[in-house]
Scaffold this active site. Structure first.
Site, mmCIF file in Angstrom:
data_model
loop_
_atom_site.group_PDB
_atom_site.id
_atom_site.type_symbol
_atom_site.label_atom_id
_atom_site.label_comp_id
_atom_site.label_asym_id
_atom_site.label_seq_id
_atom_site.Cartn_x
_atom_site.Cartn_y
_atom_site.Cartn_z
ATOM 1 N N ASP A 1 25.737 32.792 9.619
ATOM 2 C CA ASP A 1 26.737 33.857 9.698
ATOM 3 C C ASP A 1 27.822 33.638 8.646
ATOM 4 O O ASP A 1 29.003 33.883 8.882
ATOM 5 C CB ASP A 1 27.346 33.921 11.101
ATOM 6 C CG ASP A 1 27.882 35.311 11.431
ATOM 7 O OD1 ASP A 1 27.751 36.212 10.593
ATOM 8 O OD2 ASP A 1 28.442 35.478 12.526
ATOM 9 N N HIS B 1 24.465 36.924 16.321
ATOM 10 C CA HIS B 1 25.567 36.060 16.784
ATOM 11 C C HIS B 1 26.058 36.322 18.213
ATOM 12 O O HIS B 1 27.176 36.768 18.414
ATOM 13 C CB HIS B 1 26.745 36.018 15.800
ATOM 14 C CG HIS B 1 27.251 37.339 15.284
ATOM 15 N ND1 HIS B 1 27.835 37.456 14.040
ATOM 16 C CD2 HIS B 1 27.307 38.573 15.831
ATOM 17 C CE1 HIS B 1 28.217 38.705 13.858
ATOM 18 N NE2 HIS B 1 27.906 39.396 14.925
ATOM 19 N N GLY C 1 35.762 35.523 10.138
ATOM 20 C CA GLY C 1 34.605 34.937 9.473
ATOM 21 C C GLY C 1 34.822 33.513 9.011
ATOM 22 O O GLY C 1 35.948 33.059 8.840
ATOM 23 N N ASN D 1 26.848 44.727 3.855
ATOM 24 C CA ASN D 1 28.269 45.118 3.821
ATOM 25 C C ASN D 1 28.938 44.687 2.525
ATOM 26 O O ASN D 1 29.846 43.867 2.495
ATOM 27 C CB ASN D 1 29.025 44.501 4.997
ATOM 28 C CG ASN D 1 28.346 44.756 6.310
ATOM 29 O OD1 ASN D 1 27.511 43.961 6.749
ATOM 30 N ND2 ASN D 1 28.658 45.875 6.935
ATOM 31 N N HIS E 1 25.121 44.110 15.541
ATOM 32 C CA HIS E 1 26.338 43.341 15.846
ATOM 33 C C HIS E 1 26.759 43.836 17.229
ATOM 34 O O HIS E 1 27.337 44.915 17.357
ATOM 35 C CB HIS E 1 27.401 43.659 14.793
ATOM 36 C CG HIS E 1 28.787 43.199 15.121
ATOM 37 N ND1 HIS E 1 29.161 41.875 15.134
ATOM 38 C CD2 HIS E 1 29.901 43.891 15.451
ATOM 39 C CE1 HIS E 1 30.440 41.778 15.452
ATOM 40 N NE2 HIS E 1 30.916 42.982 15.653
#
Lengths: 327, 425
Positions: free
Chosen positions: B307, B234, B326, B96, B181
């Protein structure tokens, strides 16, 4: 009636009122004594506002900045009048024409205004928590005039004052808050306040507009209006925003009114002396029938507007007292 | 050839469950010998570990970097320094970026920058779909040939069931894993935090735990259908752990990871709108947190990944709803994970396995082991040293850590990549 013993220019508050908060960001966490302090002081200002000469000088020399990132004629005007009646200088920041439109961040805007040394920032913002973000950075008092779907503390206080002046108490009353609970900061502030003051609070609305786990905030949840209104002392209607009516949360305004609109017929299950409230602006024919809204004997809607000014005067006055202590 | 010997070290190899005090010798970037009876060869550079732990360097399978496109958040160089300081000797970068790594040019750019930084080993995922937009498949075969370590749309969920089905099928041909995700996009849209009492109190729109559960349930059906290798990134919910546990016992080719915030924090840590505690997926309840720890302990959760998601001040010093999600994590991965060991939730070797051998295996990398002829990628750490996390001191360009000022035990002392010391404190 005698003029109220004039709250004076000194740092001390009248009648031994005690106040320690520097900001008013939300009702959550307030004690009953704090709520009562605001309401008691507001009663005095209701009288002041009914005199021909409505001005006092308690906040002479102080500067209030109204920083409204969301349009609101009613609340902004109410804060403006409140400040002026206490002798303060009031500035309305029109956010639409300001640097916010040019990409300046919320914090930069606030820090810029803070540098001009206002004593109060009255903030309305579409995002929950925005006043808290500002309060952490500025050295003036921040008053939350409504943040997202979080809180609208002065609205809950003026609602409480309107109820208390008509019913003589808050404790033990059954209050039904009806409509779009999910998106309502007014509902949240009222739930905190009324619960703390010992009222029985119900929330009533279509399931899609009831927030998750709201029962954990000490309210009873109803999805049927007739059940929710049964034996209520106070019926508090909330505004349903038009963008939520057309298939997103409820199928149509017509359907909403059929199941959740307040009519005089529906109201029959409430106590015979039940009072009707609405934070405005109303959608007549969507959440409330005109016949009910305009019933002078039962509707508190104009009281709410009148007492809103007094409550905001009391809030400003109380916060000013802590400013003097800290200077 | 450079010759280096780490003497008097507590040698920890999770893959072989090896734990003894001794010496490790590396020559030419590879491990040549290790064990209690090994002596430092003559002429070797001697590093006296004084009884500290020596383990395979950590392998972090989920790291976001801002380069190319958002270098103010993190560059490949700053991420490399941050990783080295955190004892991480290899990491896998999400696609990304701007532009998205959905073609070989992006992979080549990352490889070149990593060579220039010359600190830790950097691998990159290729996007599953063009632009990571969730519609049309990216050139997965060409990406695999050019070195893509696996495929993922990174921070975006692959929401369309048919696209996911085809991605799982197609990636099989190249033996690569699809990393999801796991969050149903329409249920998560507009959500800011876990849905529940706290979101209601704060007036923030919630993301139901069902968003994760539904996506995992759907994906596991597609794994069954296609036989493709699937990795859920995650995890945040107790049910998510349960689903993976069941899928594994049914023999599906499924793995998963968790990041430290999810087992060290919960939604309560959002407090009064702390944007540093805003994550995607959101922090969940304390029950979820405990279930994740149980999943790490029993091996249902294969890997712990940082992460790492660097965000600059402009993205975090805003109202909660406007804040980017984040947490920076490279420099806090080890100490936060070690909390689990210090609390007695898991043995040291098993904990280290989740950050070394296990993620390397998922990605098909010959890393994360103390083995003769393996790369001498090592971390030396003091298991018990108390210190206080200080975000201002991070090598990362971004400081968005909810762990700032947290007292922890366990500190990285030295990081070694291919026998070369890349960090020392």
């Amino acid at each position: 009636m005698n003029a109220p013993s004039a709250p004076n220019d000194e740092a001390s508050l009248p009648d031994g009122l005690v106040w320690n908060r520097r900001h008013m960001l939300g009702i959550e966490g307030w004690s009953a004594a704090e709520i009562t302090a605001v309401l008691d002081l507001s009663d005095r200002y209701v009288e002041q506002n009914r005199r021909a000469d409505k001005r006092s000088t308690e906040l002479r020399g102080r500067t209030i900045m109204n920083l409204f990132f969301e349009d609101s004629t009613r609340t902004r005007t109410s804060f403006e009048l409140a400040g002026k009646r206490l002798g303060a200088d009031v500035l309305n920041m029109s956010v639409g024409s300001s640097s916010v439109k040019k990409g300046e961040s919320l914090l930069d805007t606030a820090m810029t205004l803070n540098a001009m040394r206002p004593d109060f920032l009255v903030v309305r913002h579409a995002q929950s928590g925005a006043p808290k973000l500002l309060a952490d950075k500025v050295n003036c008092s921040v008053l939350n005039a409504g943040d997202g779907t979080h809180e609208h503390p002065t609205q809950a206080l003026l609602d409480a004052l309107s109820i208390r002046r008509r019913k003589g108490r808050l404790e033990g009353l059954t209050v039904a808050i009806c409509g779009d609970i999910l998106h309502s900061r007014v509902a949240r502030s009222n739930i905190h306040l009324l619960g703390t003051m010992g009222a029985h609070v119900r929330v009533v609305g279509p399931p899609t507009l009831i927030p998750s786990s709201i029962d954990r905030m000490g309210v009873e949840v109803f999805t049927d209006l007739d059940e929710g209104l049964k034996d209520a002392d106070i019926v508090m209607m909330l505004r349903l925003q038009s963008e939520r009516m057309n298939g997103k949360f409820v199928p149509s305004p017509r359907e909403y009114f059929r199941f959740h609109g307040l009519t005089s017929e529906r109201l029959k299950v409430a106590k015979p002396d039940a009072l009707i409230m609405h934070p405005g602006p109303m959608n007549r024919g969507v959440e409330i029938d005109s016949e009910v809204a305009d019933d002078i004997g039962r509707s508190l809607i104009l009281d709410q507007v009148e007492f809103g000014v007094a409550v905001r005067m009391a809030c400003l006055r109380l916060l000013a007292s802590t400013q003097k202590q800290s200077n | 050839m450079p010759l280096i010997a780490f003497t008097n070290a507590r040698l920890l190899d999770p893959a072989s469950q090896h734990d003894e005090t001794g010496t490790l010798v590396a020559e030419g970037g590879k491990i040549t010998a290790f064990g209690a009876g090994v002596a430092a060869p003559e002429g070797a550079q001697i590093v006296d570990c004084a009884g500290l732990c020596l383990a395979p360097g950590l392998v972090d399978m989920r790291v976001a970097v801002g380069e190319p496109g958002e270098e103010q958040r993190e560059t490949i160089l700053s991420a490399s320094r941050s990783a080295a300081a955190g004892g991480i000797t290899a990491f896998a970068m999400l696609p990304n970026t701007t532009p998205v790594i959905d073609g070989i040019a992006g992979l080549e750019f990352v490889a070149r920058r990593a060579r220039e930084a010359k600190l830790v080993k950097i691998f990159a995922y290729g996007a599953v779909t063009q632009g990571a937009a969730g519609r049309d498949l990216a050139e997965m075969g060409l990406l695999a040939e050019a070195g893509a370590i696996g495929f993922t749309d990174g921070t975006n969920a692959i929401g369309d069931a048919l696209t996911m089905r085809r991605a799982l099928s197609y990636a099989r041909a190249f033996g690569k894993v699809i990393v999801q995700h796991p969050e149903e996009p329409s249920l998560a849209a507009g959500g800011q935090m876990n849905e529940g009492e706290i979101s209601t109190r704060l007036g923030l729109s919630g993301i139901s735990r069902a968003a994760e559960i539904i996506m995992l349930e759907r994906d596991l059906r597609l794994v069954e259908l296609t036989g493709g290798r699937y990795h859920a990134a995650h995890l945040s919910t107790a049910e998510g752990v349960e689903l993976i546990r069941d899928a594994k016992s049914a023999g599906l080719p499924v793995t998963c990871d968790v990041a430290p915030p999810y087992f060290a924090l919960s939604e309560i840590d959002i407090g009064d709108y702390r944007t540093f505690a805003k994550l995607s997926p959101p922090l969940r309840t304390d029950d979820d947190r405990r279930a994740l720890i149980a999943g790490i302990a029993d091996g249902t959760i294969d890997a712990i990944a940082s992460d790492h998601a660097p965000q600059d001040q402009d993205a975090k010093r805003v109202p909660f709803a406007a804040a980017a999600p984040g947490v920076v994590g490279l420099e806090t991965l080890l100490p936060i994970a070690l909390e689990l060991y210090h609390k007695g939730a898991i043995g040291l070797l098993d904990l280290l396995a989740r950050m070394t051998f296990a993620p390397a295996k998922i990605l098909g990398l010959p890393l994360g082991q103390l083995k003769v002829d393996a790369a001498a990628d090592l971390v030396i750490f003091d298991l018990d040293r108390p210190w206080v996390i200080n975000a201002d001191a991070f090598r990362s360009k971004s400081k968005n850590s909810p762990f700032d000022k947290r007292p922890v035990a366990g500190a990285v002392v030295m990081t070694v990549v291919d026998g070369r010391i890349v960090h020392q404190s």
